[in-house]
Design an enzyme around this catalytic site. Structure first.
Site, PDB file in Angstrom:
ATOM      1  N   GLY A   1       0.705  -1.254   0.108  1.00 52.86           N
ATOM      2  CA  GLY A   1       0.131   0.025   0.108  1.00 52.86           C
ATOM      3  C   GLY A   1       0.816   1.276   0.093  1.00 52.86           C
ATOM      4  O   GLY A   1       1.732   1.336  -0.889  1.00 52.86           O
TER       5      GLY A   1
ATOM      6  N   GLU B   1      -2.494  10.121   1.387  1.00 50.92           N
ATOM      7  CA  GLU B   1      -1.118  10.173   2.269  1.00 50.92           C
ATOM      8  C   GLU B   1      -0.602  11.573   2.628  1.00 50.92           C
ATOM      9  O   GLU B   1      -0.236  11.640   3.793  1.00 50.92           O
ATOM     10  CB  GLU B   1       0.084   9.459   1.737  1.00 50.92           C
ATOM     11  CG  GLU B   1      -0.281   8.048   1.316  1.00 50.92           C
ATOM     12  CD  GLU B   1      -0.644   7.088   2.589  1.00 50.92           C
ATOM     13  OE1 GLU B   1      -0.345   7.420   3.565  1.00 50.92           O
ATOM     14  OE2 GLU B   1      -1.442   6.114   2.259  1.00 50.92           O
TER      15      GLU B   1
END
Ligand SMILES: [Zn+2]
Length: 899
Positions: free
Chosen positions: A309, A346
């Protein structure tokens, strides 16, 4: 963190999923006000396992990896504040050996611990002293050693063959969240123990090393390179990052921050798209949060293996290479979308998660629900062409499906152990979290919501929070009872069903728990921001909203003869069921609804079929009423259900008839689009073409299969002949119906390419082969060194799901359990067997899974096993119920057409 299987980026079920109490209400009309139990953040009352009377302030850590032996040695000094005199100090360590330990107090007096006691089960080490250490600051010095692993826990390695040279190389990376920093260095490995970290690493002279902060100094010592990084701000241990290898980089800049993309040699230029996107995103978040990105640099690091990921390490985000790099000549539009979406997720964490951190894992959703919501909002802002919110419906449906089972859990859930922290990373935490925040933003208003978030960041930066802190900030900015509304959504499991019926000339909305396959569902209530619009009125775009905060209420200003659609644009996290007369009116007007309302109505109707509250006939009547729309999100939603039913039909005699009917639904749309993109075609149309090719290919559409084979043959001769967007679906279709020769051709391509994105596409296509003898050839590759370890689990799951061989995948995984255990992380191990078994739909398999996990993984897997077992049992019932219904309905349709 971004887990590809939890967040399935491209929501096509044929894609390798690289891509988560209310105390029984005594009286049903009492609203769950008792749910508001959580208090604002306080260090002392934060849950956790470590004692809070020793608090680390700063770490100075030196790591020396030995790449040949896959081991490392380390030393550290930790400045610790003892809040009371103590004879012991306990911190975390896992899979480390400690060779020396001492403590120096504020006056320079050294104490040697009488004992250093490792507790393996607790993942702790306790330093025991003969005499009491005084209150105040002490410096602990430790020397230790550990292993570099393949499973992506703590310090791990990634083997790859280098672009250009083809040389076999090794890169090092770390993955700490949730509880693996303790595998690299002894530390207070709970998010509430924020400290400053200063890292030094000694690596081969040819290596480049990257961490959270810029390099402060580099020197050559004994032929090796010693790299010292600047000290970090106060942060949680799970955000430490250390990557090293023979690397390339490109750099840019945004608002005074240096942004880098770091890759293995020869690939940095493929980071250009991510770099340019990151520059835009950083400015967007600086503005949104009203707080500048606090570090001098931000690196985006591509790892060729090791972890599937992306991880929001502060200032040094790591990604599995295929979701960071984009090659305009070879990558598809879907890859571009995935890169942007994961990056936006993110980067949102850099503020929400890193600068302000949840106090304990019971509030993981604060990090993940928020980053998912913020990332989607940002992606949509810059890329409206992707219709990302509408398409996020698919992920939301997965969360709502889990949430309707009794094995679901509240968004906020108690976490006692490392295993429970691991299992918190699921569709409820991510997708229900995101969906609830979107509904709340819509109810509070975009500007009040943003102001509340900005105030929250200001008030808590460089510190920790609980959900209560967020609600307080949003309550103040909006002047609405946010805590009271939110409690019913975050502190109790499940989701509401709103039923709508006419009574006494008015339209009545009533709420209850939406349960699928539950014997005695608990009565529950929510405060629902209920939106609705009159679809017949001239300004049908305007929706009204009111707060349904009782068991039932009349919709304000709506008469019983009006045609209302609830949950305007599908923004709410609830199901709606209409009384038959109202559903008939909606069905008649369905073609005029917005795409968002169509997607929502279609999703709810299918969920009602699963809950045995509606029939497959109602569902397909609605599909027929809206399918001329050709909207991408609508097609994805319908196709997901078609795939689901098709999988239920596996080995059933009804399958050919169903596939033929399903092809007749999809083929007209593809006939309009064709294989070749028109000039100036919009992006959504291109994505729709890919979606239709994949799905028609799954349904054995001969023309599609022939067309894919023809294009594949040309592609082999001349790779440029096949447009990048068409490569994944063509590979999938060719792989699905492959014979041995085709499989071997694919295998050769997969071995040759140095692009991880291409490897993923090719091995996925091989694993999707329907022929059992090919499945038997693919399965051993999962354990070989020729695929990135990230694909270990995915290959087996793809054989089970896309290849339709769950029996072979299951037998193989049991036979090789020990080898898989060695390659998978704890999180991967806990999810492996449940993910394979979810491809079965007979109840005996649920019991088999439960027994197997009890025997082999007793502590790790409870939550995933419970969810999977219930899902299997629910599917078994659904299959028995709907397959006969479906056949009858299809035959009736055929008769109607012939009349
Ligand atoms: Zn995340």
């Amino acid at each position: 963190m971004y887990l590809l299987d939890t967040n399935k980026v491209a929501d096509q079920s044929r894609r390798m999923s690289l891509r988560f109490p209310l105390a029984a209400a005594i009286c049903a009309v009492v609203l769950p006000t008792t749910l508001q139990a959580e208090t604002p953040f306080r260090f002392e009352t934060t849950p956790g396992k470590l004692p809070k009377d020793a608090v680390p302030k700063s770490y100075d850590i030196h790591i020396t990896p030995n790449i040949e032996k896959l081991t490392f040695t380390g030393s550290e000094t930790v400045d610790v504040d003892l809040r009371k005199a103590a004879k012991t100090i306990t911190l975390n360590a896992n899979a480390l050996t400690i060779s020396s330990a001492k403590v120096v107090d504020g006056r320079g007096k050294t104490a040697q611990p009488a004992r250093v006691a490792m507790k393996v089960a607790d993942q702790t080490v306790t330093l025991r002293f003969g005499t009491e250490l005084a209150r105040g600051t002490h410096r602990i010095a430790l020397s230790f050693a550990g292993k570099i692993n393949e499973a992506g826990e703590g310090l791990h390695f990634a083997n790859y063959s280098e672009k250009g040279t083809g040389a076999e190389k090794t890169m090092l990376g770390t993955q700490m969240e949730p509880t693996d920093a303790r595998r690299l260095f002894p530390c207070w490995d709970e998010p509430v123990f924020r400290a400053k970290f200063r890292l030094t690493v000694t690596v081969p002279a040819s290596f480049m090393a990257v961490s959270n902060t810029p390099v402060e100094s580099e020197k050559v010592v004994g032929g090796k390179k010693e790299v010292r990084f600047a000290e970090t701000p106060l942060m949680a241990s799970y955000l430490v990052v250390l990557c090293a290898g023979e690397l390339d980089a490109i750099y840019g800049e945004a608002e005074g921050v240096r942004i880098g993309v770091i890759t293995t040699k020869g690939k940095a230029e493929q980071g250009r798209y991510a770099l340019e996107s990151a520059e835009k995103i950083l400015k967007y978040y600086n503005d949104y949060f009203g707080e500048k990105f606090p570090l001098p640099k931000l690196d985006l690091i591509a790892l060729p293996s090791g972890f599937g990921g992306a991880m929001e390490n502060w200032g040094g985000i790591t990604f599995f290479e295929s979701i960071l790099l984009y090659d305009p000549a070879k990558s598809s539009e879907q890859t571009k979308e995935n890169v942007f979406a994961v990056l936006a997720h993110e980067m949102a964490h850099q503020w929400f998660g890193d600068l302000v951190t949840m106090a304990w894992w019971d509030n993981l959703w604060l990090n993940e629900g928020f980053a998912s919501w913020m990332g989607t909002k940002c992606t949509d802002h810059f890329n409206p062409q992707w219709h990302i919110w509408l398409r996020a419906n698919a992920a939301k449906q997965r969360a709502m499906t889990t949430d309707a089972l009794s094995a679901t859990h509240p968004i906020q859930q108690p976490v006692r152990t490392e295993s429970e922290a691991n299992s918190a990373f699921d569709e409820i935490t991510y997708q229900k979290g995101q969906s609830f925040l979107r509904m709340l933003e819509s109810y509070l208003g975009e500007e009040d919501f943003r102001r509340g978030i900005g105030n929250y960041i200001q008030a808590h930066k460089y510190s920790n929070t609980t959900t209560a802190d967020l609600w307080n900030a949003l309550g103040e900015s909006s002047k609405k009872p946010v805590s009271a509304i939110a409690a019913s959504w975050t502190e109790q499991p499940g989701l509401p069903l709103v039923t709508v019926k006419s009574a006494d000339g008015r339209m009545l909305a009533q709420q209850e728990l939406f349960a699928v396959h539950q014997e005695n569902p608990k009565p529950s209530e929510w405060r629902i921001p209920l939106s609705y619009r009159d679809i017949a009125s001239a300004n049908a775009t305007n929706a009204s909203v009111f707060l349904l905060d009782a068991k039932s209420a009349a919709l304000p200003e709506v008469r019983s003869d009006q045609s209302v659609k609830l949950n305007a644009d599908g923004i709410g996290y609830y199901r709606v069921q209409y009384e038959p007369a109202l559903f008939a009116r909606l069905l008649a007007a369905a073609a005029q609804l917005s795409e968002a309302d169509k997607v929502n109505l279609i999703s709810d109707t299918w969920a009602l079929v699963r809950a045995d509250r509606s029939t497959i006939g109602d569902y397909f009547a609605l599909v027929n009423a809206v399918r001329a729309d050709h909207g991408l999100a609508l097609a994805e939603q319908i196709n997901t259900t078609i795939s689901y039913i098709d999988a239920l039909c596996r080995k059933a005699p009804e399958r050919p008839e169903f596939q033929s009917y399903a092809r007749s639904l999809l083929a007209p749309a593809f006939a309009q689009l064709g294989w070749v993109a028109k000039k100036d075609e919009d992006v959504a149309t291109g994505l729709l073409r890919v979606e239709l090719i994949s799905k028609l290919g799954d349904l054995c559409d001969e023309k599609i299969v022939d067309g894919a084979r023809e294009r594949f043959a040309k592609f082999i001769a001349d790779p440029k002949s096949l447009a990048p967007d068409l490569r994944p679906p063509v590979l999938d279709v060719v792989g699905r119906y492959a014979d041995l020769k085709t499989w071997e051709t694919l295998h050769q391509l997969g071995q040759q390419t140095k692009s991880i994105e291409e490897k993923v596409n090719i091995y996925r296509a091989m694993a999707g082969a329907l022929a059992p003898e090919l499945a038997n050839k693919t399965l051993p590759l999962a354990l070989s060194n020729e695929v990135p370890s990230t694909l270990t689990r995915e290959l087996v799951l793809t054989v089970a799901r896309e290849g339709e061989q769950p029996e072979l995948a299951w037998e193989f995984s049991k036979t090789h359990r020990k080898e898989f255990d060695a390659k998978l992380s704890e999180m991967g191990r806990a999810r492996f067997a449940p993910s394979i078994m979810k491809n079965f739909n007979d109840a005996a398999r649920a019991a088999e899974l439960e027994a197997y996990m009890r025997e082999n993984y007793p502590a790790e897997a409870t939550s995933e096993v419970n969810k999977a077992a219930e899902e299997i049992r629910a599917k078994a019932d659904l299959k028995d119920r709907i397959l006969p219904q479906m056949t009858q309905w299809i035959r009736e349709q055929t008769l109607v057409r012939h009349d």
